[in-house]
Scaffold this motif. Structure first.
Motif, short mmCIF file in Angstrom:
data_model
loop_
_atom_site.label_atom_id
_atom_site.label_comp_id
_atom_site.label_asym_id
_atom_site.label_seq_id
_atom_site.Cartn_x
_atom_site.Cartn_y
_atom_site.Cartn_z
N MET A 1 0.85 -1.20 0.00
CA MET A 1 0.00 0.00 0.00
C MET A 1 0.89 1.25 0.00
N ASN A 2 0.69 2.13 -0.99
CA ASN A 2 1.52 3.34 -1.02
C ASN A 2 0.98 4.41 -0.06
N LYS A 3 1.74 5.48 0.10
CA LYS A 3 1.43 6.54 1.08
C LYS A 3 0.10 7.22 0.81
N VAL A 4 -0.22 7.39 -0.47
CA VAL A 4 -1.46 8.10 -0.82
C VAL A 4 -2.66 7.23 -0.44
N VAL A 5 -2.62 5.97 -0.86
CA VAL A 5 -3.71 5.04 -0.53
C VAL A 5 -3.85 4.91 1.00
N GLN B 26 -6.41 -3.76 -8.35
CA GLN B 26 -6.34 -2.31 -8.56
C GLN B 26 -7.73 -1.69 -8.49
N ILE B 27 -8.69 -2.35 -9.14
CA ILE B 27 -10.06 -1.82 -9.14
C ILE B 27 -10.60 -1.79 -7.71
N GLU B 28 -10.33 -2.86 -6.98
CA GLU B 28 -10.84 -2.94 -5.61
C GLU B 28 -10.22 -1.85 -4.72
N THR B 29 -8.93 -1.64 -4.85
CA THR B 29 -8.27 -0.58 -4.05
C THR B 29 -8.87 0.78 -4.39
N ILE B 30 -9.08 1.04 -5.67
CA ILE B 30 -9.64 2.33 -6.09
C ILE B 30 -11.03 2.52 -5.50
N VAL B 31 -11.86 1.47 -5.54
CA VAL B 31 -13.23 1.60 -5.01
C VAL B 31 -13.20 1.75 -3.48
N ARG B 32 -12.33 0.99 -2.81
CA ARG B 32 -12.22 1.14 -1.35
C ARG B 32 -11.81 2.56 -0.97
N CYS B 33 -10.90 3.12 -1.74
CA CYS B 33 -10.48 4.51 -1.48
C CYS B 33 -11.66 5.46 -1.71
N ALA B 34 -12.42 5.22 -2.76
CA ALA B 34 -13.61 6.06 -3.02
C ALA B 34 -14.55 6.02 -1.82
N GLN B 35 -14.72 4.84 -1.25
CA GLN B 35 -15.66 4.69 -0.14
C GLN B 35 -15.15 5.30 1.17
N ALA B 36 -13.84 5.48 1.27
CA ALA B 36 -13.25 5.92 2.55
C ALA B 36 -13.43 7.41 2.82
N GLY B 37 -13.89 8.16 1.83
CA GLY B 37 -14.02 9.61 1.99
C GLY B 37 -15.16 10.00 2.92
N SER B 38 -15.21 11.27 3.26
CA SER B 38 -16.30 11.80 4.07
C SER B 38 -17.63 11.62 3.34
N GLN B 119 -12.89 11.84 -6.36
CA GLN B 119 -11.56 12.44 -6.27
C GLN B 119 -10.62 11.54 -5.46
N ASN B 120 -11.14 10.85 -4.45
CA ASN B 120 -10.33 9.84 -3.77
C ASN B 120 -9.89 8.75 -4.76
N ALA B 121 -10.82 8.31 -5.59
CA ALA B 121 -10.50 7.28 -6.59
C ALA B 121 -9.42 7.78 -7.54
N ALA B 122 -9.57 9.02 -7.98
CA ALA B 122 -8.60 9.61 -8.92
C ALA B 122 -7.20 9.61 -8.33
N LEU B 123 -7.09 10.07 -7.08
CA LEU B 123 -5.76 10.16 -6.46
C LEU B 123 -5.19 8.78 -6.16
N ALA B 124 -6.05 7.85 -5.75
CA ALA B 124 -5.58 6.48 -5.51
C ALA B 124 -4.98 5.94 -6.81
N ALA B 125 -5.70 6.11 -7.91
CA ALA B 125 -5.21 5.62 -9.20
C ALA B 125 -3.89 6.30 -9.57
N GLU B 126 -3.85 7.62 -9.43
CA GLU B 126 -2.63 8.35 -9.81
C GLU B 126 -1.44 7.92 -8.94
N SER B 127 -1.72 7.60 -7.69
CA SER B 127 -0.62 7.18 -6.80
C SER B 127 -0.05 5.82 -7.21
N MET B 128 -0.82 5.05 -7.98
CA MET B 128 -0.35 3.74 -8.44
C MET B 128 0.30 3.83 -9.83
N GLY B 129 0.57 5.06 -10.27
CA GLY B 129 1.23 5.22 -11.58
C GLY B 129 0.26 5.20 -12.74
#
Lengths: 249, 249
Positions: A1-5, B26-38, B119-129
């Motif tokens: 898991m990277n820092k952003v995630v 990757q898809i699962e991490t992105i969706v989990r990040c989306a869900q983690a927001g306020s 936007q959480n999803a976007a940043l999660a994706a960008e953080s993975m390259g």
């Protein structure tokens, strides 16, 4: 898991802060991050107001249901959907921009642009060891917010965001099951499975509350949502938004 | 500068991707990040649809103005403002939730919740390259999107998001001056200073275009915005949103 995630997944709202203001540099980094997000057709339809005047902060805290941490935090931001700028541009460019500005489409664009900016700001703050909380409570009385912050027409203050050094870290509230929120190639249509997922989730939320409150609280998620929606809060919003000159056609 | 701030400030939209699908993880991490927001009052008023069926992706690409990278990317997400779930809950809990669901306030809540998630999803994706681009173009014809993705009432597909391995990295477009977007204790009221800032910014944007296009393009920001707003695009949106049962009162 990277820092952003890691930062994203570690989010919880913070509602108690040290009495320690943010530095000018911290505020600037947070705003620059807000501005760096995507924006629909490059229109940048948002503005951010920082509130440092303690009297104004207290007034906003009262509007938000007497939540005093709205005043007593490191910094209070207010994120606004903003099409005022585009009205000024219409005058500069002698261009009829009003029908667009008043459309539901551009209202949505401005809410989306402002929220992308806000979530970037939230994560930037959290990455610096600060805590945040969105303050939807300012929408309890946006006419009063207009007065306090000199809000012009074509602008809607959407929410506040308190930022500061956390004193108390809350637990994370469990989220809906991933398969309830995410489906492939179409909206999830199996209604009985859908309801089963909600009932399973109810147990998770109930366990969370029982554990967190030593058994004092045991509501389910669906009962909580039903209560929230029964209330019919902020029903003045449609008129308010139209009076601000947005979402009219 | 920490990793999160770095990732946020490095954002640029990507519109050309390798032919390489995202993994399930990757898809699962992105969706989990989306869900983690306020989420406003814990209502979680959004859903995400992943589109993997190539025929559907092509249809969506056509709606979005024949932007074929909408079909040819690693993964296509569609973010929806979602109050369908809350209508189902009203039935489960025998609670009258309809006036709330139909209010402009809850419409705003659902757009804000969905956008925080995105936007959480976007940043999660960008953080993975990975690279991303928001696809507002699906709003060109949401009635058609409803058909393609079986969208029920009380749900609005707000935008797509393409994600994938970037082939071409664009330059970053310069943002409005910080002092134009951020003010303290009130909305910026000095109109002549406001216009000066826009004129200065016009020079910055003009230089950016001249450099990027070897002089072929030299428009200012305000002329570009005026052109965008003159167009009166998507004026069907008010009716569409009401037909979906939101933003009605």
């Amino acid at each position: 898991m990277n820092k952003v995630v890691e930062t994203i997944l570690a989010h919880r709202s913070v509602r108690k802060f040290e009495n320690r203001p943010l530095t000018k540099e911290q505020i600037e980094t947070i705003v620059r991050c807000a501005q760096a997000g995507s924006t629909s057709s490059y229109v940048q339809a948002f503005s951010i107001i920082g509130v440092t005047d303690y009297k104004k902060k207290k007034q906003l805290a009262e509007i938000a249901g007497n939540q005093m941490y709205v005043a007593d935090c490191g910094h209070l931001f207010v994120f606004c959907a903003d099409l005022h700028r585009h009205e000024v541009i219409g005058e500069m460019e002698k261009s009829d921009v009003i029908p667009s500005i008043e459309s539901t489409e551009k209202f949505m664009v401005s809410v989306i642009d402002a929220t992308i900016a806000a979530q970037n700001a939230a994560l930037a703050a959290e990455s610096m060891g600060l805590g945040i909380c969105y303050i939807g409570g300012i929408r309890n009385d946006l006419n009063a917010v207009n007065e306090i912050l000199d809000i012009p027409s074509r602008v809607i203050p959407l929410f506040g965001m308190v930022v500061g050094y956390p004193v108390k870290i809350n637990q994370q509230k469990p989220r809906l099951p991933l398969e309830h929120v995410y489906s492939e190639n179409g909206y999830q249509q199996n209604e009985s499975e859908y309801i089963n997922q909600l009932e399973d989730y109810n147990k998770t939320v109930q366990e969370y509350y029982i554990k967190r409150t030593n058994g004092k609280r045991n509501d389910t998620w669906t009962s909580q949502v039903a209560k929230t929606f029964e209330k019919q809060s902020r029903m003045y919003m449609q008129d308010y938004v139209k009076n601000q000159g947005l979402n009219k056609r």
